[in-house]
Scaffold this motif. Structure first.
Motif, PDB file in Angstrom:
ATOM      1  N   GLU A  42      -0.550  25.139 -30.885  1.00  0.00           N
ATOM      2  CA  GLU A  42       0.085  24.470 -31.900  1.00  0.00           C
ATOM      3  C   GLU A  42       0.388  22.958 -31.472  1.00  0.00           C
ATOM      4  O   GLU A  42       0.742  22.197 -32.321  1.00  0.00           O
ATOM      5  CB  GLU A  42       1.156  25.165 -32.250  1.00  0.00           C
ATOM      6  N   LEU A  43       1.272  23.195 -30.208  1.00  0.00           N
ATOM      7  CA  LEU A  43       1.707  21.850 -29.662  1.00  0.00           C
ATOM      8  C   LEU A  43       0.452  20.900 -29.277  1.00  0.00           C
ATOM      9  O   LEU A  43       0.703  19.695 -29.038  1.00  0.00           O
ATOM     10  CB  LEU A  43       2.414  22.069 -28.506  1.00  0.00           C
ATOM     11  N   SER A  72      10.547  29.004 -25.774  1.00  0.00           N
ATOM     12  CA  SER A  72      11.717  28.037 -26.036  1.00  0.00           C
ATOM     13  C   SER A  72      11.773  26.754 -25.198  1.00  0.00           C
ATOM     14  O   SER A  72      11.878  25.637 -25.721  1.00  0.00           O
ATOM     15  CB  SER A  72      13.019  28.799 -25.809  1.00  0.00           C
ATOM     16  N   PHE A  73      11.331  27.014 -23.935  1.00  0.00           N
ATOM     17  CA  PHE A  73      11.195  25.930 -23.059  1.00  0.00           C
ATOM     18  C   PHE A  73      10.148  24.963 -23.552  1.00  0.00           C
ATOM     19  O   PHE A  73      10.273  23.909 -23.454  1.00  0.00           O
ATOM     20  CB  PHE A  73      10.681  26.257 -21.518  1.00  0.00           C
ATOM     21  N   LEU A  74       8.759  25.309 -23.948  1.00  0.00           N
ATOM     22  CA  LEU A  74       7.716  24.588 -24.324  1.00  0.00           C
ATOM     23  C   LEU A  74       8.087  23.655 -25.548  1.00  0.00           C
ATOM     24  O   LEU A  74       7.843  22.811 -25.572  1.00  0.00           O
ATOM     25  CB  LEU A  74       6.451  25.535 -24.424  1.00  0.00           C
ATOM     26  N   ALA A  75       8.618  24.596 -26.292  1.00  0.00           N
ATOM     27  CA  ALA A  75       9.248  23.974 -27.689  1.00  0.00           C
ATOM     28  C   ALA A  75      10.097  22.854 -27.619  1.00  0.00           C
ATOM     29  O   ALA A  75       9.962  21.543 -28.045  1.00  0.00           O
ATOM     30  CB  ALA A  75       9.633  25.109 -28.563  1.00  0.00           C
ATOM     31  N   GLY A 105       8.332  20.417 -30.477  1.00  0.00           N
ATOM     32  CA  GLY A 105       7.830  20.842 -31.656  1.00  0.00           C
ATOM     33  C   GLY A 105       8.058  22.486 -31.914  1.00  0.00           C
ATOM     34  O   GLY A 105       8.287  23.085 -31.021  1.00  0.00           O
ATOM     35  N   CYS A 106       7.812  22.978 -32.976  1.00  0.00           N
ATOM     36  CA  CYS A 106       7.857  24.444 -33.516  1.00  0.00           C
ATOM     37  C   CYS A 106       9.299  24.940 -33.302  1.00  0.00           C
ATOM     38  O   CYS A 106       9.755  25.853 -32.756  1.00  0.00           O
ATOM     39  CB  CYS A 106       6.951  25.190 -32.673  1.00  0.00           C
ATOM     40  N   GLU A 140      10.008  25.632 -44.805  1.00  0.00           N
ATOM     41  CA  GLU A 140       8.681  24.962 -44.661  1.00  0.00           C
ATOM     42  C   GLU A 140       8.338  24.654 -43.434  1.00  0.00           C
ATOM     43  O   GLU A 140       7.246  23.906 -43.006  1.00  0.00           O
ATOM     44  CB  GLU A 140       9.087  23.562 -45.589  1.00  0.00           C
ATOM     45  N   ARG A 141       9.048  24.939 -42.392  1.00  0.00           N
ATOM     46  CA  ARG A 141       8.592  24.476 -40.878  1.00  0.00           C
ATOM     47  C   ARG A 141       8.326  25.894 -40.070  1.00  0.00           C
ATOM     48  O   ARG A 141       9.059  26.776 -39.975  1.00  0.00           O
ATOM     49  CB  ARG A 141       9.984  23.809 -40.157  1.00  0.00           C
TER      50      ARG A 141
END
Length: 196
Positions: free
Chosen positions: A22-23, A66-69, A74-75, A149-150
């Motif tokens: 997704e990222l 959580s770390f990656l977002a 993103g997300c 919407e997210r």
């Protein structure tokens, strides 16, 4: 910066792989089984998934997401925002009311000798999961995502739990939850990493 994800995709590892897709972030994937040499060399517990980043091993799928977002913006929502607190509330609900219930039932079924299986444990887990679906509907509101919407990491966690429940033949008592899971799993990023 390179990421290495360790863990079979038919596990909680799919959450991390899906988020990376997704990222739009490049990564290497080592599809290791729990307690295999590939994972125990970096994480003595043998639990999957693990993420190796900048020479450090991170564990726990939700912590990794959580770390990656946060790292890639993103997300998720910024730390300290009302939206982030709401997102974290969804994550806590999903961990406690869906993931934990599914893991408890799965562990009881696969880790116990057949002669010691307690049908009451499965019945209680199914009831708890049914109750969680009703609360999920309230949390989803008008949707299409848990945060309106997210699309966020909470949607990845919810859809993974839904797919896990369907695979385990847990009763899906909410047609809306079933439809939501199908819609999330139809996303191109999920389809790119989904087990074949």
């Amino acid at each position: 910066m390179t990421y290495t994800v360790i863990g079979a995709s038919r596990s909680r590892t799919i959450r991390v792989l899906w988020l990376l897709e997704e990222l739009g972030v490049l990564f290497e994937h080592i599809p290791a089984a729990p307690h295999s040499k590939d994972i125990t060399e970096v994480s003595p517990s043998g639990k999957i998934p693990a993420l190796i980043v900048d020479g450090t091993v991170l564990t726990d799928s939700v912590a990794i997401m959580s770390f990656l977002a946060d790292r890639h913006g993103g997300c998720t929502f910024p730390a300290g925002s009302i939206e982030r607190a709401q997102l974290d509330g969804h994550l806590n609900f999903l961990n406690e009311s869906m993931d934990f219930v599914l893991w408890s039932a799965t562990k009881h079924h696969y880790a116990q000798p057949p002669s010691t299986l307690d049908p009451q444990v499965l019945k209680q887990a199914e009831e708890a999961f049914s109750n969680a679906q009703a609360e999920f509907e309230e949390r989803l509101g008008e949707g299409p995502f848990l945060m309106g919407e997210r699309f966020t990491i909470a949607d990845i966690l919810a859809a993974h739990c839904g797919g896990w429940a369907i695979g385990r033949k847990f009763p899906i008592t909410s047609p809306r939850f079933r439809a939501y899971v199908s819609e999330m799993r139809a996303r191109p990023a999920f389809q790119r990493v989904a087990p074949k």
